[in-house]
Design a protein around this motif. Structure first.
Motif, PDB file in Angstrom:
ATOM      1  N   VAL A   1      56.245  49.472  47.648  1.00 26.30           N
ATOM      2  CA  VAL A   1      56.696  48.968  46.346  1.00 26.30           C
ATOM      3  C   VAL A   1      55.596  49.131  45.305  1.00 26.30           C
ATOM      4  O   VAL A   1      55.842  49.564  44.168  1.00 26.30           O
ATOM      5  N   ALA A   2      54.351  48.792  45.676  1.00 29.15           N
ATOM      6  CA  ALA A   2      53.247  48.876  44.722  1.00 29.15           C
ATOM      7  C   ALA A   2      53.011  50.319  44.283  1.00 29.15           C
ATOM      8  O   ALA A   2      52.849  50.593  43.082  1.00 29.15           O
ATOM      9  N   MET A   3      52.985  51.253  45.230  1.00 26.95           N
ATOM     10  CA  MET A   3      52.739  52.649  44.884  1.00 26.95           C
ATOM     11  C   MET A   3      53.842  53.202  43.989  1.00 26.95           C
ATOM     12  O   MET A   3      53.572  53.868  42.983  1.00 26.95           O
ATOM     13  N   LEU A   4      55.098  52.931  44.337  1.00 18.64           N
ATOM     14  CA  LEU A   4      56.195  53.426  43.510  1.00 18.64           C
ATOM     15  C   LEU A   4      56.201  52.741  42.146  1.00 18.64           C
ATOM     16  O   LEU A   4      56.588  53.343  41.142  1.00 18.64           O
ATOM     17  N   SER A   5      55.785  51.475  42.106  1.00 20.69           N
ATOM     18  CA  SER A   5      55.679  50.788  40.825  1.00 20.69           C
ATOM     19  C   SER A   5      54.641  51.456  39.936  1.00 20.69           C
ATOM     20  O   SER A   5      54.873  51.690  38.738  1.00 20.69           O
ATOM     21  N   VAL A   6      53.493  51.793  40.527  1.00 20.83           N
ATOM     22  CA  VAL A   6      52.437  52.458  39.765  1.00 20.83           C
ATOM     23  C   VAL A   6      52.882  53.850  39.329  1.00 20.83           C
ATOM     24  O   VAL A   6      52.688  54.249  38.166  1.00 20.83           O
ATOM     25  N   VAL A   7      53.495  54.599  40.248  1.00 21.15           N
ATOM     26  CA  VAL A   7      53.928  55.959  39.921  1.00 21.15           C
ATOM     27  C   VAL A   7      54.965  55.944  38.798  1.00 21.15           C
ATOM     28  O   VAL A   7      54.868  56.711  37.831  1.00 21.15           O
ATOM     29  N   SER A   8      55.964  55.065  38.904  1.00 17.17           N
ATOM     30  CA  SER A   8      56.996  55.001  37.863  1.00 17.17           C
ATOM     31  C   SER A   8      56.396  54.547  36.535  1.00 17.17           C
ATOM     32  O   SER A   8      56.798  55.041  35.468  1.00 17.17           O
ATOM     33  N   SER A   9      55.420  53.644  36.578  1.00 15.40           N
ATOM     34  CA  SER A   9      54.778  53.190  35.340  1.00 15.40           C
ATOM     35  C   SER A   9      53.957  54.311  34.714  1.00 15.40           C
ATOM     36  O   SER A   9      53.960  54.481  33.486  1.00 15.40           O
ATOM     37  N   ILE A  10      53.240  55.080  35.555  1.00 16.17           N
ATOM     38  CA  ILE A  10      52.448  56.197  35.025  1.00 16.17           C
ATOM     39  C   ILE A  10      53.352  57.243  34.388  1.00 16.17           C
ATOM     40  O   ILE A  10      53.096  57.722  33.272  1.00 16.17           O
ATOM     41  N   PHE A  11      54.438  57.598  35.084  1.00 16.91           N
ATOM     42  CA  PHE A  11      55.339  58.604  34.536  1.00 16.91           C
ATOM     43  C   PHE A  11      55.976  58.111  33.237  1.00 16.91           C
ATOM     44  O   PHE A  11      56.077  58.847  32.251  1.00 16.91           O
ATOM     45  N   ALA A  12      56.405  56.835  33.219  1.00 11.55           N
ATOM     46  CA  ALA A  12      56.992  56.285  31.997  1.00 11.55           C
ATOM     47  C   ALA A  12      55.964  56.253  30.877  1.00 11.55           C
ATOM     48  O   ALA A  12      56.279  56.533  29.707  1.00 11.55           O
ATOM     49  N   GLY A  13      54.713  55.920  31.228  1.00  9.52           N
ATOM     50  CA  GLY A  13      53.662  55.886  30.226  1.00  9.52           C
ATOM     51  C   GLY A  13      53.378  57.251  29.647  1.00  9.52           C
ATOM     52  O   GLY A  13      53.258  57.415  28.424  1.00  9.52           O
ATOM     53  N   PHE A  14      53.284  58.270  30.504  1.00 10.23           N
ATOM     54  CA  PHE A  14      52.996  59.608  30.000  1.00 10.23           C
ATOM     55  C   PHE A  14      54.169  60.180  29.213  1.00 10.23           C
ATOM     56  O   PHE A  14      53.963  60.930  28.248  1.00 10.23           O
ATOM     57  N   LEU A  15      55.386  59.838  29.589  1.00  8.48           N
ATOM     58  CA  LEU A  15      56.527  60.259  28.775  1.00  8.48           C
ATOM     59  C   LEU A  15      56.472  59.588  27.404  1.00  8.48           C
ATOM     60  O   LEU A  15      56.863  60.175  26.392  1.00  8.48           O
ATOM     61  N   GLY A  16      55.986  58.338  27.380  1.00  6.81           N
ATOM     62  CA  GLY A  16      55.777  57.677  26.092  1.00  6.81           C
ATOM     63  C   GLY A  16      54.700  58.370  25.284  1.00  6.81           C
ATOM     64  O   GLY A  16      54.808  58.502  24.058  1.00  6.81           O
TER      65      GLY A  16
ATOM     66  N   ALA B   1      60.010  74.560  21.916  1.00  8.56           N
ATOM     67  CA  ALA B   1      60.803  73.455  21.369  1.00  8.56           C
ATOM     68  C   ALA B   1      60.380  72.198  22.131  1.00  8.56           C
ATOM     69  O   ALA B   1      60.402  72.168  23.361  1.00  8.56           O
ATOM     70  N   THR B   2      59.990  71.165  21.386  1.00  7.82           N
ATOM     71  CA  THR B   2      59.419  69.989  22.039  1.00  7.82           C
ATOM     72  C   THR B   2      60.402  69.367  23.034  1.00  7.82           C
ATOM     73  O   THR B   2      59.998  68.892  24.108  1.00  7.82           O
ATOM     74  N   ALA B   3      61.679  69.346  22.699  1.00  9.80           N
ATOM     75  CA  ALA B   3      62.671  68.762  23.609  1.00  9.80           C
ATOM     76  C   ALA B   3      62.716  69.522  24.931  1.00  9.80           C
ATOM     77  O   ALA B   3      62.756  68.919  26.014  1.00  9.80           O
ATOM     78  N   ASP B   4      62.687  70.875  24.846  1.00  9.73           N
ATOM     79  CA  ASP B   4      62.693  71.683  26.075  1.00  9.73           C
ATOM     80  C   ASP B   4      61.395  71.500  26.849  1.00  9.73           C
ATOM     81  O   ASP B   4      61.399  71.426  28.083  1.00  9.73           O
ATOM     82  N   TRP B   5      60.272  71.442  26.122  1.00  6.96           N
ATOM     83  CA  TRP B   5      58.982  71.281  26.779  1.00  6.96           C
ATOM     84  C   TRP B   5      58.899  69.921  27.473  1.00  6.96           C
ATOM     85  O   TRP B   5      58.385  69.812  28.571  1.00  6.96           O
ATOM     86  N   LYS B   6      59.420  68.887  26.818  1.00 10.58           N
ATOM     87  CA  LYS B   6      59.431  67.556  27.439  1.00 10.58           C
ATOM     88  C   LYS B   6      60.303  67.559  28.693  1.00 10.58           C
ATOM     89  O   LYS B   6      59.940  66.946  29.706  1.00 10.58           O
ATOM     90  N   ALA B   7      61.456  68.230  28.641  1.00 11.52           N
ATOM     91  CA  ALA B   7      62.321  68.312  29.820  1.00 11.52           C
ATOM     92  C   ALA B   7      61.614  69.032  30.964  1.00 11.52           C
ATOM     93  O   ALA B   7      61.757  68.664  32.137  1.00 11.52           O
ATOM     94  N   GLU B   8      60.818  70.062  30.612  1.00  9.47           N
ATOM     95  CA  GLU B   8      60.059  70.775  31.645  1.00  9.47           C
ATOM     96  C   GLU B   8      59.019  69.852  32.278  1.00  9.47           C
ATOM     97  O   GLU B   8      58.816  69.871  33.494  1.00  9.47           O
ATOM     98  N   GLN B   9      58.348  69.031  31.459  1.00 12.42           N
ATOM     99  CA  GLN B   9      57.380  68.077  31.996  1.00 12.42           C
ATOM    100  C   GLN B   9      58.071  67.050  32.897  1.00 12.42           C
ATOM    101  O   GLN B   9      57.535  66.641  33.923  1.00 12.42           O
ATOM    102  N   GLN B  10      59.281  66.635  32.504  1.00 11.36           N
ATOM    103  CA  GLN B  10      60.023  65.683  33.318  1.00 11.36           C
ATOM    104  C   GLN B  10      60.357  66.279  34.678  1.00 11.36           C
ATOM    105  O   GLN B  10      60.244  65.605  35.710  1.00 11.36           O
ATOM    106  N   ARG B  11      60.743  67.548  34.691  1.00 11.87           N
ATOM    107  CA  ARG B  11      61.035  68.212  35.966  1.00 11.87           C
ATOM    108  C   ARG B  11      59.774  68.318  36.824  1.00 11.87           C
ATOM    109  O   ARG B  11      59.837  68.167  38.049  1.00 11.87           O
ATOM    110  N   THR B  12      58.648  68.566  36.177  1.00 14.95           N
ATOM    111  CA  THR B  12      57.390  68.626  36.920  1.00 14.95           C
ATOM    112  C   THR B  12      57.062  67.268  37.526  1.00 14.95           C
ATOM    113  O   THR B  12      56.626  67.165  38.681  1.00 14.95           O
ATOM    114  N   PHE B  13      57.270  66.187  36.758  1.00 14.28           N
ATOM    115  CA  PHE B  13      57.043  64.840  37.276  1.00 14.28           C
ATOM    116  C   PHE B  13      57.941  64.575  38.487  1.00 14.28           C
ATOM    117  O   PHE B  13      57.501  64.004  39.486  1.00 14.28           O
TER     118      PHE B  13
END
Length: 543
Positions: A197-212, A402-414
């Motif tokens: 739970v802790a690791m997935l909590s940290v991972v999801s928080s990091i990904f959400a933070g970097f998307l922010g 295009a920033t939207a496409d680039w962001k989607a690519e980063q999301q796929r990488t995550f």
């Protein structure tokens, strides 16, 4: 004599430590190299870098061996001392639950006190104290577990008895008869599942933070940038012509450029990014730490002011308003800290942001490495994109995104990266499976006579197997309950602790982590029961 008992326990622990450490070193080497092999294509695609295999220094081996042997022997000290104090009469007498309950009750009150202390430490939100509080909370749960095992076994027993009517009742009684052994297993299961739970909590928080970070610092409609995602990584800049052509493109409303140079602060390397304090806030911003805000951009326009990113501010101990002496190519210059903020591309590098005027004056840098482009509200995105493509085509070192496409690519990488974390998390959960198997095996051995009695009065082999399975699931359910609570606490503490190194991330509730924990726990509960159940069912009734 008592000394013989203590030495016997310590010798056994040392032997187990030697074997476990040897196996652990081999598995650690394999896991590290496997992790690097899995990360290599991701790093190549994201950062355009090549990484080799894991490097193990002599100090790493020494530390691993010292921990493997030291922790094992230290863990045996308390049981060894306890065993040496048992009188022969007590040793021959069967364990009495009432005696254990009195001792467990005293420990439970200590655990409650520690839990209260951990709440106050968590409330401080100071990373150091929050980290200490998380450890204190885990200790508190381990102390309270023996007392709450019985009521929790009664509560979860009703659920298990829906699947195993007769066997579930016997399994619940087995747990309640020896709450100490059950609590030890629950604690081991809790630690393993809490790590998930802790690791997935940290991972999801990091990904959400970097998307922010992407939303804030890459908020423009288009990005013109070199092939490498890291700005300072050997890229060739462009002169003023590219920026002028981008601004003259029909349908373009605003363009902001970024320039990069290198300096030193207190002997440490730092990347200096030059921005236009007026144009940059029109197309993007930073993810601010603490009390910093967009007002810091205005200060950059008034002279030698800088914005430090979180990781550098943490390393150098920078605060707003502080005067710092930067070593630049033109000599030492005194700057003042206007704020602390992060962008996506440079969140993990020591970085400062200054005005392009100061970058030219103090660092002699005037070439642009990146452009953020915004379209006019009424423009046609397809037409503007095509016109920008024609402009950028004359500059082969740059690419248009295009920033939207680039962001989607980063999301796929995550999303692809998280597979690596799932592998690590599964490895962290394995000790829980082993602890559960160990306890069930010991339970079967300790109840050989009882199982023989059940078989003699008509219990089938299948019913004996179901009894062990029910006991395993009951232990697992209690461990899951503890593990989810402890994991949420530990995950929050780790996310807060990241703020101490400059990565301020929003904590997000790990729904996926909780579901994965429940599924993994239940699967492990079934797997852990297979060998002990087969062993119990295979006992000869006469023996």
């Amino acid at each position: 004599p008592r000394r013989t008992i203590i030495r016997m326990f310590l010798a056994e622990a040392l032997l187990q430590g030697v074997i476990g450490t040897a196996i652990g070193l081999v598995l650690g080497w394999l896991m590290a190299n496997g992790l690097f092999a899995a990360m290599r294509p991701l790093v190549r695609d994201m950062l355009h870098m090549e990484i080799g295999g894991a490097t193990f220094r002599p100090g790493t081996w020494v530390l691993a061996i010292a921990l493997g042997l030291g922790v094992t022997v230290l863990a045996a000290l308390l049981p060894a001392r306890t065993a040496s104090r048992i009188t022969p009469l007590e040793a021959m007498r069967p364990p009495v639950a009432e005696v254990h309950a009195v001792e467990a009750g005293r420990r439970a009150w200590v655990g409650v006190a520690l839990a209260v202390v951990s709440v106050f430490l968590l409330a401080t939100r100071v990373p150091t104290w929050v980290g200490v509080g998380s450890v204190v909370f885990l200790i508190a749960i381990a102390l309270v577990a023996p007392v709450v095992v019985t009521p929790l076994a009664r509560a979860f027993g009703s659920v298990v008895e829906l699947l195993f009517a007769r066997e579930g009742a016997i399994a619940r009684s087995n747990l309640q008869r020896n709450p100490g052994r059950s609590a030890t297993t629950v604690t081991a299961v809790m630690l393993g599942l809490a790590s998930i739970v802790a690791m997935l909590s940290v991972v999801s928080s990091i990904f959400a933070g970097f998307l922010g970070y992407i939303d804030r610092s890459m908020g423009s409609d288009h990005v013109v940038m070199p092939g490498s995602i890291v700005l300072q990584q050997g890229n060739v800049g462009a002169g003023p012509r590219l920026g002028e052509e981008l601004r003259r493109t029909p349908g373009v409303a605003a363009v902001a450029s970024l320039r990069v140079a290198n300096g030193k602060l207190n002997g440490s390397d730092v990347q200096a990014i030059g921005i236009d304090p007026v144009a940059y806030p029109e197309v993007a911003s930073l993810e601010w730490n603490g009390t910093s805000s967009d007002a810091a951009f205005g200060q950059l326009a008034s002279g030698r002011w800088l914005i430090a990113n979180g990781i550098f501010a943490s390393q150098a101990g920078l605060v707003e308003g502080q005067a710092v002496e930067l070593q630049t190519p033109t000599g030492r210059r005194t700057y003042f800290v206007a704020g602390v903020g992060n962008d996506y591309l440079n969140a993990k590098l020591s970085t400062i942001y200054i005005s392009q005027e100061m970058l030219a004056r103090d660092f002699s840098t005037t070439t642009d490495l990146m452009f953020l482009v915004n379209r006019a509200p009424a423009s046609d995105p397809a037409v503007v994109g095509a016109d920008l493509e024609r402009v950028v085509a004359d500059y082969p070192a740059f690419g248009l995104h295009a920033t939207a496409d680039w962001k989607a690519e980063q999301q796929r990488t995550f999303d692809s990266t998280i597979v690596i974390f799932y592998t690590l998390i599964a490895a962290l959960a394995l000790p829980s499976l082993l602890a559960l198997m160990n306890t069930l095996a010991i339970s079967v051995l300790a109840r050989t006579r009882e199982i023989g009695m059940l078989r003699a009065v008509g219990a089938t082999r299948r019913q004996v197997k179901r009894m062990v399975l029910a006991e395993s699931l009951l232990l697992t359910l209690i461990g899951i309950a503890f593990g989810v609570v402890a994991g949420l606490w530990l995950g929050y503490a780790l996310v807060v602790a990241m703020g101490a190194v400059g990565w301020v991330m929003p904590w997000s509730f790990p729904f996926t982590g909780v579901v994965v924990t429940i599924v993994v726990g239940l699967v492990f509960g079934v797997l852990a029961s297979l060998a002990p159940a087969r062993s119990a069912a295979g006992l000869v009734v006469v023996d």
